[in-house]
Design a protein around this motif. Structure first.
Motif, PDB file in Angstrom:
ATOM      1  N   GLY A 188       9.509   3.154 -12.442  1.00  0.00           N
ATOM      2  CA  GLY A 188       8.565   3.488 -11.389  1.00  0.00           C
ATOM      3  C   GLY A 188       9.015   4.668 -10.559  1.00  0.00           C
ATOM      4  N   ALA A 189       8.045   5.420 -10.074  1.00  0.00           N
ATOM      5  CA  ALA A 189       8.332   6.594  -9.241  1.00  0.00           C
ATOM      6  C   ALA A 189       8.022   6.346  -7.770  1.00  0.00           C
ATOM      7  CB  ALA A 189       7.532   7.800  -9.739  1.00  0.00           C
ATOM      8  N   ALA A 190       7.668   5.104  -7.393  1.00  0.00           N
ATOM      9  CA  ALA A 190       7.413   4.702  -6.006  1.00  0.00           C
ATOM     10  C   ALA A 190       6.200   5.385  -5.393  1.00  0.00           C
ATOM     11  CB  ALA A 190       8.646   4.950  -5.123  1.00  0.00           C
ATOM     12  N   ASN A 191       5.366   6.038  -6.204  1.00  0.00           N
ATOM     13  CA  ASN A 191       4.169   6.690  -5.668  1.00  0.00           C
ATOM     14  C   ASN A 191       2.928   6.351  -6.499  1.00  0.00           C
ATOM     15  OD1 ASN A 191       4.747   8.078  -7.985  1.00  0.00           O
ATOM     16  ND2 ASN A 191       4.926  10.098  -7.023  1.00  0.00           N
ATOM     17  N   GLY A 192       3.002   5.253  -7.245  1.00  0.00           N
ATOM     18  CA  GLY A 192       1.879   4.847  -8.072  1.00  0.00           C
ATOM     19  C   GLY A 192       1.940   5.362  -9.488  1.00  0.00           C
ATOM     20  N   ARG A 207       7.206  -1.595  -4.485  1.00  0.00           N
ATOM     21  CA  ARG A 207       5.876  -1.913  -4.987  1.00  0.00           C
ATOM     22  C   ARG A 207       5.846  -3.366  -5.446  1.00  0.00           C
ATOM     23  NH1 ARG A 207       2.009   2.325  -4.125  1.00  0.00           N
ATOM     24  NH2 ARG A 207       3.355   4.022  -3.433  1.00  0.00           N
ATOM     25  N   TYR A 208       5.137  -4.191  -4.678  1.00  0.00           N
ATOM     26  CA  TYR A 208       4.995  -5.607  -4.988  1.00  0.00           C
ATOM     27  C   TYR A 208       3.518  -5.988  -4.984  1.00  0.00           C
ATOM     28  CZ  TYR A 208      10.015  -6.267  -4.129  1.00  0.00           C
ATOM     29  OH  TYR A 208      11.388  -6.200  -4.189  1.00  0.00           O
ATOM     30  N   ALA A 209       3.234  -7.101  -5.637  1.00  0.00           N
ATOM     31  CA  ALA A 209       1.902  -7.705  -5.595  1.00  0.00           C
ATOM     32  C   ALA A 209       2.072  -9.212  -5.448  1.00  0.00           C
ATOM     33  CB  ALA A 209       1.102  -7.368  -6.852  1.00  0.00           C
ATOM     34  N   VAL A 210       1.009  -9.870  -5.036  1.00  0.00           N
ATOM     35  CA  VAL A 210       1.042 -11.318  -4.811  1.00  0.00           C
ATOM     36  C   VAL A 210      -0.035 -11.978  -5.663  1.00  0.00           C
ATOM     37  CG1 VAL A 210       0.858 -13.172  -3.113  1.00  0.00           C
ATOM     38  CG2 VAL A 210       1.877 -10.979  -2.456  1.00  0.00           C
ATOM     39  N   LEU A 211       0.336 -13.060  -6.354  1.00  0.00           N
ATOM     40  CA  LEU A 211      -0.600 -13.850  -7.147  1.00  0.00           C
ATOM     41  C   LEU A 211      -0.993 -15.098  -6.385  1.00  0.00           C
ATOM     42  CD1 LEU A 211       1.138 -13.712 -10.659  1.00  0.00           C
ATOM     43  CD2 LEU A 211      -0.525 -12.120  -9.698  1.00  0.00           C
ATOM     44  N   VAL A 240       5.258 -10.393  -7.381  1.00  0.00           N
ATOM     45  CA  VAL A 240       5.398  -9.628  -8.622  1.00  0.00           C
ATOM     46  C   VAL A 240       5.982  -8.260  -8.310  1.00  0.00           C
ATOM     47  CG1 VAL A 240       4.186  -8.658 -10.600  1.00  0.00           C
ATOM     48  CG2 VAL A 240       3.450 -10.844  -9.644  1.00  0.00           C
ATOM     49  N   LEU A 241       7.050  -7.897  -9.011  1.00  0.00           N
ATOM     50  CA  LEU A 241       7.603  -6.553  -8.931  1.00  0.00           C
ATOM     51  C   LEU A 241       6.832  -5.671  -9.903  1.00  0.00           C
ATOM     52  CD1 LEU A 241       9.953  -4.806  -7.723  1.00  0.00           C
ATOM     53  CD2 LEU A 241      11.223  -5.359  -9.803  1.00  0.00           C
ATOM     54  N   LEU A 242       6.074  -4.714  -9.378  1.00  0.00           N
ATOM     55  CA  LEU A 242       5.200  -3.893 -10.203  1.00  0.00           C
ATOM     56  C   LEU A 242       6.011  -2.901 -11.041  1.00  0.00           C
ATOM     57  CD1 LEU A 242       2.340  -3.137  -7.640  1.00  0.00           C
ATOM     58  CD2 LEU A 242       2.398  -4.909  -9.398  1.00  0.00           C
ATOM     59  N   VAL A 243       5.392  -2.427 -12.110  1.00  0.00           N
ATOM     60  CA  VAL A 243       6.045  -1.450 -12.977  1.00  0.00           C
ATOM     61  C   VAL A 243       6.315  -0.154 -12.214  1.00  0.00           C
ATOM     62  CG1 VAL A 243       5.806  -0.128 -15.112  1.00  0.00           C
ATOM     63  CG2 VAL A 243       4.953  -2.457 -15.006  1.00  0.00           C
ATOM     64  N   THR A 244       5.525   0.147 -11.190  1.00  0.00           N
ATOM     65  CA  THR A 244       5.687   1.378 -10.425  1.00  0.00           C
ATOM     66  C   THR A 244       6.820   1.312  -9.419  1.00  0.00           C
ATOM     67  OG1 THR A 244       3.944   0.548  -8.944  1.00  0.00           O
ATOM     68  CG2 THR A 244       3.292   2.103 -10.665  1.00  0.00           C
ATOM     69  N   ASP A 245       7.523   0.174  -9.307  1.00  0.00           N
ATOM     70  CA  ASP A 245       8.660   0.069  -8.404  1.00  0.00           C
ATOM     71  C   ASP A 245       9.878   0.747  -9.024  1.00  0.00           C
ATOM     72  OD1 ASP A 245       9.621  -1.707  -5.844  1.00  0.00           O
ATOM     73  OD2 ASP A 245      11.226  -1.508  -7.335  1.00  0.00           O
ATOM     74  N   ALA A 269       0.833  -1.201   0.000  1.00  0.00           N
ATOM     75  CA  ALA A 269       0.000   0.000   0.000  1.00  0.00           C
ATOM     76  C   ALA A 269       0.868   1.251   0.000  1.00  0.00           C
ATOM     77  CB  ALA A 269      -0.921  -0.015   1.229  1.00  0.00           C
ATOM     78  N   GLN A 270       1.430   1.603   1.146  1.00  0.00           N
ATOM     79  CA  GLN A 270       2.272   2.794   1.264  1.00  0.00           C
ATOM     80  C   GLN A 270       3.697   2.340   1.515  1.00  0.00           C
ATOM     81  OE1 GLN A 270       1.110   5.817   0.672  1.00  0.00           O
ATOM     82  NE2 GLN A 270      -0.985   5.073   0.454  1.00  0.00           N
ATOM     83  N   SER A 271       4.531   2.369   0.485  1.00  0.00           N
ATOM     84  CA  SER A 271       5.904   1.904   0.616  1.00  0.00           C
ATOM     85  C   SER A 271       6.709   2.412  -0.557  1.00  0.00           C
ATOM     86  CB  SER A 271       5.944   0.366   0.661  1.00  0.00           C
ATOM     87  OG  SER A 271       7.280  -0.089   0.607  1.00  0.00           O
TER      88      SER A 271
END
Length: 303
Positions: free
Chosen positions: A208-212, A145-149, A183-188, A140-142
């Protein structure tokens, strides 16, 4: 002057051993914590097994939360559509009329491309998706930026594979457990995606800019030809991401490129597709370059 209280536990050996044991445990815990902190900074992959185990344990609750979120979004959309039915009907009618006209043009272009490729003997490689999965969690706030499948190595997922939604690229797999994948998100900030602009093929890369949001950087420095609304897709350079997958849309051009937003927002994404690595040798090359570059700066993962 009153006599200072004696802080010693008296002649009780049990009390003395208890205090001594408390000091030993506190000092030992501090030393172990310092060692783990140093290891996590020097070699972040060393604790991949712990993250994978935590994802596996939290998988059922993540699936339930994702299902509840989908139901809530559907209810909200249904209520909103009920009150805006007339306005939406008119807008959809205009979109359908425009889509029909565009479909005719797109089909003519597709037929022409098919004939030209047949004349030149060009065969487009067709890679079947590895699997479809569901996003069950994300940071969320970090700064990271990761996600889980909810699918993992048992479904054929491995590190390096790209993850996309219907609207565009989401990120790439960095760790895979039996039933979950990270998953390493594109926003990381550590995720750099080679892209090109739709229309003229202008090369650039998205970071990524680390802020979405993301930053679009041009490879050829000089005059900035970017405009608001420019669409960028993967170029296939580097071998990780397959070409022609939508990535970002420019929103605010500046001196070095432009700020942009993702073509597909992970926060609004439920199901995704995992794609094979475009060039299998790219994963080994990426690991070699990462080891040569040294450890990344310490950041809070926020998981």
């Amino acid at each position: 002057m009153a006599r200072l209280p004696d802080r010693r536990p008296g002649f009780s050996r049990r009390a003395q051993y208890g205090i001594f044991t408390g000091y030993v445990v506190a000092i030992g815990g501090a030393v172990i914590g310092a060692v783990l902190l140093v290891v996590s900074l020097i070699q972040p992959e060393a604790f991949g097994f712990a993250r994978t185990a935590a994802n596996e344990v939290g998988r059922p609750s993540g699936v339930a939360a994702a299902h509840s979120r989908t139901i809530g979004q559907a209810i909200y959309a249904t209520v909103g559509a009920y009150f805006n039915a007339g306005q939406q009907n008119a807008a959809l009618s205009r979109e359908v009329a425009a889509a029909r006209a565009n479909a005719v043009t797109a089909r003519a272009v597709a037929d022409e491309n098919h004939r030209l490729k047949a004349l030149l003997g060009i065969v487009d490689p067709v890679d079947r998706p590895v699997t479809a999965a569901r996003l069950i969690g994300s940071t969320a706030q970090s700064a990271r930026r990761y996600a889980v499948l909810n699918e993992g190595s048992f479904s054929g997922i491995s590190a390096g594979q790209s993850v996309r939604a219907a609207a565009g690229l989401i990120g790439r797999v960095v760790e895979a457990g039996p039933h979950t994948a990270r998953v390493l998100l594109v926003t990381d900030p550590e995720n750099v995606v080679p892209v090109r602009r739709v229309g003229d093929g202008l090369p650039a890369f998205v970071q990524g800019a680390a802020n979405g949001t993301v930053e679009i950087r041009l490879i050829n420095m000089g005059l900035n030809p970017l405009h608001k609304g420019d669409v960028f897709v993967t170029s296939g350079s580097g071998g990780l991401y397959p070409p022609n997958v939508p990535v970002a849309i420019a929103t605010a051009p500046h001196r070095d490129g432009a700020s942009g937003r993702l073509a597909s927002d992970p926060a609004d994404t439920d199901f995704v597709v995992v794609l094979p690595v475009f060039q299998p040798g790219a994963v080994a090359a990426l690991e070699a370059s990462r080891q040569a570059a040294g450890p990344p700066p310490p950041v809070d993962e926020g998981n």
